[in-house]
Design an enzyme around this catalytic site. Structure first.
Site, PDB file in Angstrom:
ATOM      1  N   ASP A 186       0.814  -1.099  -0.017  1.00  0.00           N
ATOM      2  CA  ASP A 186       0.086  -0.035  -0.005  1.00  0.00           C
ATOM      3  C   ASP A 186       0.912   1.255  -0.006  1.00  0.00           C
ATOM      4  OD1 ASP A 186      -2.798   0.511  -0.330  1.00  0.00           O
ATOM      5  OD2 ASP A 186      -2.860   0.921   1.792  1.00  0.00           O
ATOM      6  N   ASP A 239      -8.485  -2.760   1.802  1.00  0.00           N
ATOM      7  CA  ASP A 239      -8.204  -2.051   3.209  1.00  0.00           C
ATOM      8  C   ASP A 239      -9.438  -2.729   4.107  1.00  0.00           C
ATOM      9  OD1 ASP A 239      -6.413  -0.579   2.289  1.00  0.00           O
ATOM     10  OD2 ASP A 239      -8.053   0.967   1.452  1.00  0.00           O
TER      11      ASP A 239
END
Length: 335
Positions: A186, A239
């Site tokens: 990420d 997420d």
């Protein structure tokens, strides 16, 4: 919505498993009881237990797919993703509705009909499937409308609940490998990729910059209140799914070892995940709305909380090797 999705997915088996009061019913209706047992056995066979090697391969594959999206994204490619999202959403929505309804009313699944290619199928299940297909088609046809976020979120939440039922982490060792890889993934594709590709790959793909603004649907959206430009707050499926796997493991661990809310891990990880989301939005505010790698905040607030609590309680070794060393699990469950 993110916290609610993770909580629902973690507790889903509790919502849909037979009640103790159903034991008498099973004695009176052994045929239906055997069918339910067979269905549960089939579901258990579909469960994917993630290992460390699989976690690394998954993150590498996700990075490769992201780069392909960045270079070759076009309107037709986004349409392929939309179709795949609809298929996954239909299956997830069908699974959620049927499992909840049949759990509450056994008579719903009793009447069957023969369907070509599918064989004997429950009429109720078939009706629900047609409804889910109609729902997904309506969303795809109206995805540019201001209210389309509702349909996208419903399909996405059902899809993620189903995924979190089918994919499981066996222990904290695998969770550490998966979440640390996702943590680096990420951060790299949001903050470091502009140095190499001259723009953030993750943000460009999420916004659909190279597909005429046609954004990919693999995220939850919610309209920003009082925003004159009609913007949306968004969070990607990753997420939710990556920390959700750890939260689901914590619930199973607490359940297997007879833990309550205070001396368990599940509640604390849910709180940690919520705090991580707060930190994510704080980062958005401090960086003037620039996209944030949510896992930068969510991984320390979930995996970090697990490790710290396990260390304080002297259970870190059991969490680390849970399921791989029977003596640890047995010893702990007897306490």
């Amino acid at each position: 919505m993110s916290v609610g999705t993770i909580v629902c997915a973690s507790l889903w088996s509790d919502f849909t498993s037979p009640e103790k009061s159903d034991e008498r019913y099973n004695e009176l209706c052994p045929k239906e009881s055997s069918i339910a047992e067979t269905a549960r056995d089939d579901f258990d066979k579909e469960i994917v237990h993630i290992d460390s090697k699989g976690a690394i391969i998954f993150v590498i594959a996700a990075s490769t797919f992201l780069v392909l999206l960045f270079f070759f994204m076009s309107s037709w490619f986004v349409w392929v993703l939309i179709v795949l999202f609809c298929i996954g959403g239909i299956e997830g929505m069908h699974n959620c509705i049927v499992s909840l309804t049949v759990r509450k009313g056994r008579s719903c699944g009793q009447k069957t009909v023969s369907v070509p290619l599918f064989g004997e199928t429950s009429i109720f299940s078939l009706v629900v499937l047609l409804f889910c297909v109609a729902f997904a088609v309506f969303w795809a046809a109206t995805r540019q409308e201001s209210y389309s976020w509702i349909g996208q979120d419903i399909l996405g939440i059902c899809l993620m609940i189903t995924v979190l039922q089918l994919a499981r982490l066996p222990n904290i060792k695998v969770a550490t490998v998966l979440l640390c890889c996702a943590f680096v993934y990420d951060i790299f594709w949001v903050f470091i990729s502009p140095v190499i590709f001259h723009e953030s790959v993750m943000i460009a793909v999420a916004r659909g910059d190279k597909a005429g603004g046609e954004a990919i649907p693999m995220l939850l959206r919610f309209p920003r209140l009082f925003d004159p430009w009609g913007g949306y707050d968004m969070i990607g499926f990753g997420d939710i799914l990556f920390p959700g796997l750890l939260v689901s493991f914590a619930h199973r661990f607490d359940k297997d070892n007879g833990r309550g809310a205070s001396n368990g891990y599940f509640l604390w990880l849910v709180i940690g995940y919520g705090i991580g989301l707060v930190f994510t939005y704080l980062g958005l505010y401090l960086m003037n709305g620039n996209g944030q790698p949510a896992l930068l905040y969510l991984v320390p607030c979930t995996l970090g909380v697990t490790v710290i609590l396990g260390f304080i309680r002297g259970e870190l070794k059991n969490l680390w090797n849970y399921g791989s060393d029977p003596s640890l699990s047995t010893e702990h469950s007897e306490v």
